[in-house]
Design a protein around this motif. Structure first.
Motif, PDB file in Angstrom:
ATOM      1  N   LEU A 191       0.972  -1.771   0.466  1.00 50.84           N
ATOM      2  CA  LEU A 191      -0.018  -0.256  -0.210  1.00 50.84           C
ATOM      3  C   LEU A 191       0.768   1.043  -0.405  1.00 50.84           C
ATOM      4  N   THR A 192       1.249   1.448  -0.982  1.00 45.06           N
ATOM      5  CA  THR A 192       2.236   2.694  -1.518  1.00 45.06           C
ATOM      6  C   THR A 192       0.892   3.988  -1.436  1.00 45.06           C
ATOM      7  N   GLY A 193       1.699   5.330  -1.379  1.00 43.15           N
ATOM      8  CA  GLY A 193       0.082   6.496  -1.831  1.00 43.15           C
ATOM      9  C   GLY A 193       1.118   8.173  -1.451  1.00 43.15           C
ATOM     10  N   LYS A 194       0.295   9.068  -1.696  1.00 38.16           N
ATOM     11  CA  LYS A 194       1.028  10.194  -1.666  1.00 38.16           C
ATOM     12  C   LYS A 194       0.429  10.572  -0.464  1.00 38.16           C
ATOM     13  N   ALA A 195       1.339  11.939  -0.117  1.00 39.89           N
ATOM     14  CA  ALA A 195       0.911  12.366   1.439  1.00 39.89           C
ATOM     15  C   ALA A 195      -0.766  12.826   1.223  1.00 39.89           C
ATOM     16  N   GLY A 196      -1.280  13.039   2.298  1.00 38.94           N
ATOM     17  CA  GLY A 196      -2.897  12.875   2.638  1.00 38.94           C
ATOM     18  C   GLY A 196      -3.908  11.752   2.371  1.00 38.94           C
ATOM     19  N   ASP A 197      -3.274  10.934   1.837  1.00 41.76           N
ATOM     20  CA  ASP A 197      -3.860   9.441   1.914  1.00 41.76           C
ATOM     21  C   ASP A 197      -3.457   8.902   2.954  1.00 41.76           C
ATOM     22  N   MET A 198      -5.205   8.017   2.776  1.00 45.33           N
ATOM     23  CA  MET A 198      -4.831   7.001   4.244  1.00 45.33           C
ATOM     24  C   MET A 198      -5.940   5.504   3.504  1.00 45.33           C
ATOM     25  N   THR A 199      -4.695   4.791   4.796  1.00 45.41           N
ATOM     26  CA  THR A 199      -5.060   3.479   4.544  1.00 45.41           C
ATOM     27  C   THR A 199      -5.696   3.095   5.301  1.00 45.41           C
ATOM     28  N   VAL A 200      -6.716   1.425   5.290  1.00 49.57           N
ATOM     29  CA  VAL A 200      -7.504   1.641   6.738  1.00 49.57           C
ATOM     30  C   VAL A 200      -7.213  -0.334   6.688  1.00 49.57           C
ATOM     31  N   HIS A 201      -6.995  -0.111   8.344  1.00 48.60           N
ATOM     32  CA  HIS A 201      -6.846  -2.662   7.541  1.00 48.60           C
ATOM     33  C   HIS A 201      -7.972  -2.341   8.746  1.00 48.60           C
ATOM     34  N   HIS A 202      -8.511  -3.551   8.742  1.00 50.03           N
ATOM     35  CA  HIS A 202      -9.812  -4.083   9.713  1.00 50.03           C
ATOM     36  C   HIS A 202      -8.190  -4.603  10.721  1.00 50.03           C
ATOM     37  N   ALA A 203      -8.397  -5.225  12.606  1.00 50.93           N
ATOM     38  CA  ALA A 203      -7.741  -5.435  13.077  1.00 50.93           C
ATOM     39  C   ALA A 203      -7.237  -6.750  13.229  1.00 50.93           C
ATOM     40  N   ARG A 204      -8.363  -7.671  12.683  1.00 51.55           N
ATOM     41  CA  ARG A 204      -8.079  -8.843  12.455  1.00 51.55           C
ATOM     42  C   ARG A 204      -6.146  -9.207  10.919  1.00 51.55           C
ATOM     43  N   ILE A 205      -6.903  -7.974  10.228  1.00 52.07           N
ATOM     44  CA  ILE A 205      -5.845  -8.799   9.040  1.00 52.07           C
ATOM     45  C   ILE A 205      -4.520  -9.336   9.698  1.00 52.07           C
ATOM     46  N   LEU A 206      -3.337  -9.952   8.548  1.00 50.29           N
ATOM     47  CA  LEU A 206      -1.871  -9.890   8.752  1.00 50.29           C
ATOM     48  C   LEU A 206      -2.133  -8.517   8.016  1.00 50.29           C
ATOM     49  N   HIS A 207      -0.387  -8.850   8.385  1.00 47.70           N
ATOM     50  CA  HIS A 207       0.417  -7.074   7.670  1.00 47.70           C
ATOM     51  C   HIS A 207       2.251  -6.903   8.862  1.00 47.70           C
ATOM     52  N   GLY A 208       2.296  -6.030   7.813  1.00 46.90           N
ATOM     53  CA  GLY A 208       3.507  -5.991   8.245  1.00 46.90           C
ATOM     54  C   GLY A 208       4.564  -4.871   7.582  1.00 46.90           C
ATOM     55  N   SER A 209       5.250  -4.401   7.837  1.00 52.41           N
ATOM     56  CA  SER A 209       5.922  -3.780   6.343  1.00 52.41           C
ATOM     57  C   SER A 209       7.775  -3.941   6.236  1.00 52.41           C
ATOM     58  N   ALA A 210       8.787  -3.842   5.761  1.00 52.08           N
ATOM     59  CA  ALA A 210       9.709  -3.475   5.230  1.00 52.08           C
ATOM     60  C   ALA A 210      10.491  -2.895   6.304  1.00 52.08           C
ATOM     61  N   PRO A 211      12.049  -2.770   5.936  1.00 43.67           N
ATOM     62  CA  PRO A 211      13.258  -1.742   6.567  1.00 43.67           C
ATOM     63  C   PRO A 211      12.919  -0.648   5.644  1.00 43.67           C
TER      64      PRO A 211
END
Length: 296
Positions: free
Chosen positions: A188-208
């Motif tokens: 999930l990439t985007g521009k400044a001002g964009d927003m992601t929403v994710h459910h509390a049960r969804i698997l997620h993470g982020s690389a260095p």
């Protein structure tokens, strides 16, 4: 604010991207306040109640993993949650009565800023029902190089994977878990001002963060007012006592009114105990609990 199609996409996939959730003026003010806080961090030599420092932090080169509870550091972060496009998305997805679980401003430093290993937020704070989500408001452009959020669609409807290692709650799944399907991840990439929403049960993470820029995302974790935390979940509210708890609940009310009749749903629950040796943040839990990295 959300269309019928957007709501349906979120319900099916467990995530959503909302373009320009705040106005340009609101974004400018959020960035101004954030950079002021980053300047203050130059004078900090160890992690405290406001700043969590990353490896290599110095006055000359400030490196943070996060600014803790930004809504307590400056009132404007709370104003955005209560009176902006963010608020409209919140009530569209959770209904009229909503609460703030917590907030954080992840600043992931350039040149290797810490990864967040794959996990499900729900594992940290199971509630009486799962009407819970997290917003990630981008304060700067986010691309693939600076450690964007990744999610695995549909996992919010599946099981809660084990987040334990070495006999403690480490706050991350084991990347060799057969139910972890990394090839299905969406970035999930985007521009400044964009927003992601994710459910509390969804698997997620982020690389260095391998870029030369901070990856600055303001996270609000929220829930419906009728979702009550279970004893043992990783929440500071359990140590408050009844009077302080009541005051705290009122302080965390975003929209509508408090609910004293929890809605009980059949949801998968594992209490996140025993804690890792250092459970002061997800970064510390994953490091001190011996979580295996999916990004190594």
């Amino acid at each position: 604010m959300l269309s019928t199609q957007q709501k349906a996409f979120y319900n099916e996939n467990g995530y959503l991207k909302v373009e320009q959730a705040v106005t340009p003026e609101q974004l400018d003010e959020l960035r101004r306040i954030t950079y002021d806080l980053l300047e203050q961090a130059r004078e900090v030599t160890e992690t405290n109640d406001v700043f969590e420092l990353d490896t290599g932090h110095s006055r000359e080169t400030p490196r943070l993993t996060r600014i803790k509870l930004p809504h307590k550091q400056h009132p404007y972060f709370w104003e955005i949650l209560r009176g902006s496009g963010v608020t409209e998305v919140l009530t569209d997805l959770l209904g009229p009565d909503t609460m703030l679980q917590t907030s954080k401003l992840n600043t992931k430093a350039p040149g290797g800023g810490a990864a967040v290993e794959w996990h499900q937020d729900w594992a940290f704070y199971p509630h009486s029902n799962d009407s819970m989500l997290a917003f990630g408001l981008m304060l700067e452009d986010v691309d693939k190089a600076n450690g964007p959020l990744q999610v695995i669609p549909g996992t919010h409807q599946g099981p809660i994977l084990s987040h334990h290692a070495n006999g403690v709650f480490c706050g991350a799944i084991d990347p060799v878990d057969p139910l972890f399907e990394a090839d299905k991840a969406v970035t999930l990439t985007g521009k400044a001002g964009d927003m992601t929403v994710h459910h509390a049960r969804i698997l997620h993470g982020s690389a260095p963060n391998l870029s030369d820029r901070n990856r600055m995302i303001l996270f609000y974790e929220c829930h419906a007012a009728d979702a009550w935390p279970l004893l043992g979940a990783g929440s500071y509210i359990h140590s408050l006592g009844q009077t302080r708890l009541w005051n705290d609940l009122n302080e965390r009310l975003i929209t509508g009114k408090l609910c004293l009749t929890p809605r009980m749903e059949q949801v998968p629950v594992t209490i996140p105990l025993p804690p890792a040796p250092d459970a002061s943040s997800i970064f510390r839990s994953q490091q001190s609990g011996g979580a295996k990295s999916a990004f190594a």
